[in-house]
Design a protein around this motif. Sequence first.
Motif, PDB file in Angstrom:
ATOM      1  N   GLU A  61      15.630  15.909  -0.937  1.00  0.00           N
ATOM      2  CA  GLU A  61      14.505  14.993  -0.762  1.00  0.00           C
ATOM      3  C   GLU A  61      14.071  14.986   0.699  1.00  0.00           C
ATOM      4  OE1 GLU A  61      16.719  10.700  -0.286  1.00  0.00           O
ATOM      5  OE2 GLU A  61      16.298  11.400  -2.339  1.00  0.00           O
ATOM      6  N   ASP A  62      12.827  14.575   0.881  1.00  0.00           N
ATOM      7  CA  ASP A  62      12.275  14.394   2.222  1.00  0.00           C
ATOM      8  C   ASP A  62      11.510  13.086   2.208  1.00  0.00           C
ATOM      9  OD1 ASP A  62      11.693  14.941   4.869  1.00  0.00           O
ATOM     10  OD2 ASP A  62       9.831  16.003   4.384  1.00  0.00           O
ATOM     11  N   SER A  63      11.519  12.376   3.323  1.00  0.00           N
ATOM     12  CA  SER A  63      10.923  11.043   3.370  1.00  0.00           C
ATOM     13  C   SER A  63       9.987  10.911   4.552  1.00  0.00           C
ATOM     14  CB  SER A  63      12.007   9.962   3.450  1.00  0.00           C
ATOM     15  OG  SER A  63      12.832   9.990   2.306  1.00  0.00           O
ATOM     16  N   LEU A  64       9.041   9.997   4.365  1.00  0.00           N
ATOM     17  CA  LEU A  64       8.069   9.675   5.403  1.00  0.00           C
ATOM     18  C   LEU A  64       8.014   8.155   5.506  1.00  0.00           C
ATOM     19  CD1 LEU A  64       5.670  10.598   7.268  1.00  0.00           C
ATOM     20  CD2 LEU A  64       4.197  10.275   5.279  1.00  0.00           C
ATOM     21  N   LYS A  65       8.250   7.636   6.717  1.00  0.00           N
ATOM     22  CA  LYS A  65       8.190   6.180   6.901  1.00  0.00           C
ATOM     23  C   LYS A  65       6.739   5.744   6.978  1.00  0.00           C
ATOM     24  CE  LYS A  65      10.224   2.366   9.490  1.00  0.00           C
ATOM     25  NZ  LYS A  65      11.136   1.971  10.587  1.00  0.00           N
ATOM     26  N   LEU A  66       6.394   4.747   6.155  1.00  0.00           N
ATOM     27  CA  LEU A  66       5.008   4.286   6.069  1.00  0.00           C
ATOM     28  C   LEU A  66       4.739   3.219   7.125  1.00  0.00           C
ATOM     29  CD1 LEU A  66       4.618   3.981   2.189  1.00  0.00           C
ATOM     30  CD2 LEU A  66       3.813   5.829   3.659  1.00  0.00           C
ATOM     31  N   HIS A  67       3.722   3.489   7.930  1.00  0.00           N
ATOM     32  CA  HIS A  67       3.241   2.494   8.892  1.00  0.00           C
ATOM     33  C   HIS A  67       1.878   2.049   8.392  1.00  0.00           C
ATOM     34  CE1 HIS A  67       1.205   1.102  12.604  1.00  0.00           C
ATOM     35  NE2 HIS A  67       2.389   0.570  12.837  1.00  0.00           N
ATOM     36  N   VAL A  68       1.850   0.886   7.729  1.00  0.00           N
ATOM     37  CA  VAL A  68       0.644   0.396   7.058  1.00  0.00           C
ATOM     38  C   VAL A  68       0.065  -0.760   7.866  1.00  0.00           C
ATOM     39  CG1 VAL A  68      -0.321  -0.508   4.913  1.00  0.00           C
ATOM     40  CG2 VAL A  68       1.643   1.043   4.836  1.00  0.00           C
ATOM     41  N   THR A  69      -1.208  -0.638   8.226  1.00  0.00           N
ATOM     42  CA  THR A  69      -1.895  -1.726   8.915  1.00  0.00           C
ATOM     43  C   THR A  69      -2.732  -2.503   7.903  1.00  0.00           C
ATOM     44  OG1 THR A  69      -3.773  -0.281   9.473  1.00  0.00           O
ATOM     45  CG2 THR A  69      -1.972  -0.435  11.072  1.00  0.00           C
ATOM     46  N   TYR A  70      -2.797  -3.825   8.105  1.00  0.00           N
ATOM     47  CA  TYR A  70      -3.515  -4.673   7.149  1.00  0.00           C
ATOM     48  C   TYR A  70      -3.843  -5.998   7.829  1.00  0.00           C
ATOM     49  CZ  TYR A  70       1.266  -6.432   6.707  1.00  0.00           C
ATOM     50  OH  TYR A  70       2.519  -6.920   6.976  1.00  0.00           O
ATOM     51  N   LYS A  71      -4.877  -6.662   7.297  1.00  0.00           N
ATOM     52  CA  LYS A  71      -5.239  -7.962   7.841  1.00  0.00           C
ATOM     53  C   LYS A  71      -4.180  -8.986   7.439  1.00  0.00           C
ATOM     54  CE  LYS A  71      -8.255  -9.467   4.056  1.00  0.00           C
ATOM     55  NZ  LYS A  71      -9.638  -9.854   3.690  1.00  0.00           N
ATOM     56  N   PRO A  72      -4.084 -10.090   8.163  1.00  0.00           N
ATOM     57  CA  PRO A  72      -2.996 -11.047   7.923  1.00  0.00           C
ATOM     58  C   PRO A  72      -2.978 -11.584   6.494  1.00  0.00           C
ATOM     59  CG  PRO A  72      -4.061 -11.495  10.019  1.00  0.00           C
ATOM     60  CD  PRO A  72      -4.902 -10.473   9.329  1.00  0.00           C
ATOM     61  N   ILE A  73      -1.773 -11.729   5.991  1.00  0.00           N
ATOM     62  CA  ILE A  73      -1.530 -12.425   4.728  1.00  0.00           C
ATOM     63  C   ILE A  73      -0.928 -13.777   5.087  1.00  0.00           C
ATOM     64  CG2 ILE A  73      -0.252 -12.397   2.555  1.00  0.00           C
ATOM     65  CD1 ILE A  73      -0.216  -9.347   2.765  1.00  0.00           C
ATOM     66  N   THR A  74      -1.623 -14.855   4.727  1.00  0.00           N
ATOM     67  CA  THR A  74      -1.193 -16.189   5.143  1.00  0.00           C
ATOM     68  C   THR A  74      -0.870 -17.042   3.921  1.00  0.00           C
ATOM     69  OG1 THR A  74      -3.524 -16.843   5.232  1.00  0.00           O
ATOM     70  CG2 THR A  74      -2.498 -16.158   7.286  1.00  0.00           C
ATOM     71  N   ILE A  75       0.210 -17.789   4.028  1.00  0.00           N
ATOM     72  CA  ILE A  75       0.628 -18.710   2.971  1.00  0.00           C
ATOM     73  C   ILE A  75       0.902 -20.062   3.617  1.00  0.00           C
ATOM     74  CG2 ILE A  75       2.349 -19.191   1.192  1.00  0.00           C
ATOM     75  CD1 ILE A  75       2.840 -16.206   0.978  1.00  0.00           C
ATOM     76  N   LEU A  76       0.262 -21.104   3.078  1.00  0.00           N
ATOM     77  CA  LEU A  76       0.380 -22.447   3.633  1.00  0.00           C
ATOM     78  C   LEU A  76       1.275 -23.284   2.728  1.00  0.00           C
ATOM     79  CD1 LEU A  76      -0.460 -24.502   5.740  1.00  0.00           C
ATOM     80  CD2 LEU A  76      -2.531 -24.946   4.414  1.00  0.00           C
ATOM     81  N   TRP A  82       8.150  10.942  -6.867  1.00  0.00           N
ATOM     82  CA  TRP A  82       7.793  10.237  -5.635  1.00  0.00           C
ATOM     83  C   TRP A  82       8.275   8.791  -5.733  1.00  0.00           C
ATOM     84  CZ3 TRP A  82       5.163  12.306  -1.414  1.00  0.00           C
ATOM     85  CH2 TRP A  82       4.615  13.591  -1.592  1.00  0.00           C
ATOM     86  N   TRP A  83       8.700   8.260  -4.596  1.00  0.00           N
ATOM     87  CA  TRP A  83       9.218   6.893  -4.575  1.00  0.00           C
ATOM     88  C   TRP A  83       8.763   6.184  -3.302  1.00  0.00           C
ATOM     89  CZ3 TRP A  83      12.518   5.537  -8.687  1.00  0.00           C
ATOM     90  CH2 TRP A  83      12.915   6.617  -9.496  1.00  0.00           C
ATOM     91  N   THR A  84       8.372   4.929  -3.456  1.00  0.00           N
ATOM     92  CA  THR A  84       8.185   4.057  -2.295  1.00  0.00           C
ATOM     93  C   THR A  84       9.286   3.013  -2.380  1.00  0.00           C
ATOM     94  OG1 THR A  84       6.587   2.746  -3.580  1.00  0.00           O
ATOM     95  CG2 THR A  84       5.706   4.388  -2.066  1.00  0.00           C
ATOM     96  N   GLY A  85      10.266   3.164  -1.517  1.00  0.00           N
ATOM     97  CA  GLY A  85      11.444   2.318  -1.637  1.00  0.00           C
ATOM     98  C   GLY A  85      12.142   2.632  -2.951  1.00  0.00           C
ATOM     99  N   ALA A  86      12.326   1.608  -3.786  1.00  0.00           N
ATOM    100  CA  ALA A  86      12.983   1.792  -5.086  1.00  0.00           C
ATOM    101  C   ALA A  86      11.978   1.930  -6.214  1.00  0.00           C
ATOM    102  CB  ALA A  86      13.914   0.610  -5.366  1.00  0.00           C
ATOM    103  N   ASP A  87      10.679   1.927  -5.914  1.00  0.00           N
ATOM    104  CA  ASP A  87       9.648   1.995  -6.945  1.00  0.00           C
ATOM    105  C   ASP A  87       9.106   3.413  -7.051  1.00  0.00           C
ATOM    106  OD1 ASP A  87       9.841  -0.777  -7.360  1.00  0.00           O
ATOM    107  OD2 ASP A  87       8.490  -1.152  -5.675  1.00  0.00           O
TER     108      ASP A  87
END
Length: 617
Positions: A334-349, A281-286
């Motif tokens: 191989e077969d692939s599934l595009k991940l649609h991940v929801t998450y709260k904002p990640i903020t960098i100041l 199994w792979w997520t992208g190149a990992d």
Amino acid sequence: MEIRIKKVRQFSIVMITLVYTNWCLDINKPDPIFDAFAIAGTTVKLPCSPAQQAQLKPQLILWYKEPHKTPFLSLNIDSLKNGATEELNKPRFMIDSSNTFPGDLYVFNASENDSGIYRCRLDYAKDPTIHIRHNMTVIDPPRQPILSFESQIHTAKSIFIEENGSLTMTCEASGGPSAVQVIWLKNGEVLDSVMEVDNFNVRVNTLHIGYLSRDYDGLVLECRVVMLHDIIVGRRRIQLNLYLSPLEIEVEANVTSFQANKGYNISCTVKGSYPAPNISWWTGADQVLETFYQVLDSTKLSVSTIVLYPTPYDNGKMLTCRAINPNVPVAVIEDSLKLHVTYKPITILTLGQSFDISNIKEGDDIFLDCFVRANPPFHRLQWSLNGSTLNHSVQHGVIMSNQSLVLRNLTKLYTGSYVCSALNNEGEGVSNEFEIRVQYIPLCSVTNTVTVTVAGGDLVNLTCTAEAFPDQLSFNWSLSPLGQDSRSGRTSIPGATVVVDGRTSILTYRPIDVLSDYGIVFCLASNKMGNMKRPCAFNVTKEGIPNSPSGCLLLNPANKILKVICSDKNLPPNTTFYLELYEIETMKLIYNKTNTVPHFIVPGITPETKVSAGMLD
């Protein structure tokens, strides 16, 4: 042909190999003869029961081997019925007396020496005697066939070959008569009958299959050694097992959208591979390392399952299931599934790139950038300083534009910890704290003049504390005495000692002379940004001398006129008031005057002039 018989007296079930040509007895022809072929080492049956005489029972059966005139076995039917013992058996020879029509001859463990003409004589009570002759040929068979694959003798019952590959296998048999054939069969049908014979009477048939499709998997091939009239004298069977590449692959999940850091079971089904494929199994190149693997060999079905905890950074990546049969490395699916991940904002100041965080000064303009990564997009962005929410205000130099915060004409009030936060449907994301330190010139921690009353001859301690950044400060003390014309400036303080501790300086001296040692003591602090614009001031008075006026106001309504108004409350009558006015930038005395009331009008002072006033009574 092969014939199986049931028990014959004390003998167990035996295998009989016998081939006849033209086995059809005609009693009208004298001395019929039949050709029979047998394999050495087997049991041979020579029939002696003509179908035309099936309704008649012979009284005497005699067996001869020509050219001998004397029978070597006989069977008297009448004596057999009365329980008499007949000469039915000899070593390796036996007359079958158990059948309805007895008389057949069995030859056990036949050898080439048993070859010859055998004659069966049947005597009847009234009918003519019948003779049946068999010309039996016992053949010494060739040795069992040997299979070879890739130039190596192959003794196993199966062989593994890569799908879509080719097969070349030889079958060889040595010995036996010249009429022996070596043939290959598939499902009972002749596949290859071409063979070669060398000088040592070794027969070799080389089978070549140029393309092994998936249909060949599990197929049983047979190498058969046959003699005249298709007598099978040897055989070897081998099963083809193909290394099969995977045919189908499918990734399945119960949801189409994933929440960050939540676990989801996702399966990958692979069909058609043998042996079971390696599934990764792979997520992208990992690569995803923790998986559960189940193989259902009976259906060439493999299922791999993972528990995926997607991160915000997995959004938009392809989750890929990859299957490869290590024995067929070129076949990867191989077969692939595009991940649609929801998450709260990640903020960098961060601070704008053109600014040096270590060199932000009073009066500068800067801006901060709030980088936000969110899915779904954020719908609110908020800024705070030291925990308090900032609001957009051009008047106060706080400008919020898109995801940037602009701060104009900085003062020390902008010093502190800045945070930005963004909100979407998944929650609120708070950035890192970003510390801004605004550098500014020292400011006196006390805004008003401090009055200190000292008894004659006593020591006085004056403490001067400044607010500043950077806080590496130097201090300068000076005195404007009562008995000296203020226009002559300030003087040093004789006999004074100064102790500096960080942002605090303490002056110690002993005032003695009323005119030269008492008056306004100034403390001027400095750092690398410059000098105090308004030094700390101490009104040192001798005990018994009236206090300084209080509640002073500086008014500059218009026409370059400055009004200084103080209160004379708690002051004795007939008090004389002294006013000294200094320019803050240079601390230069620009005006002094006396009056009987604490009210002064100073001409020539514009609203832009920054002044400091001191009044004594």
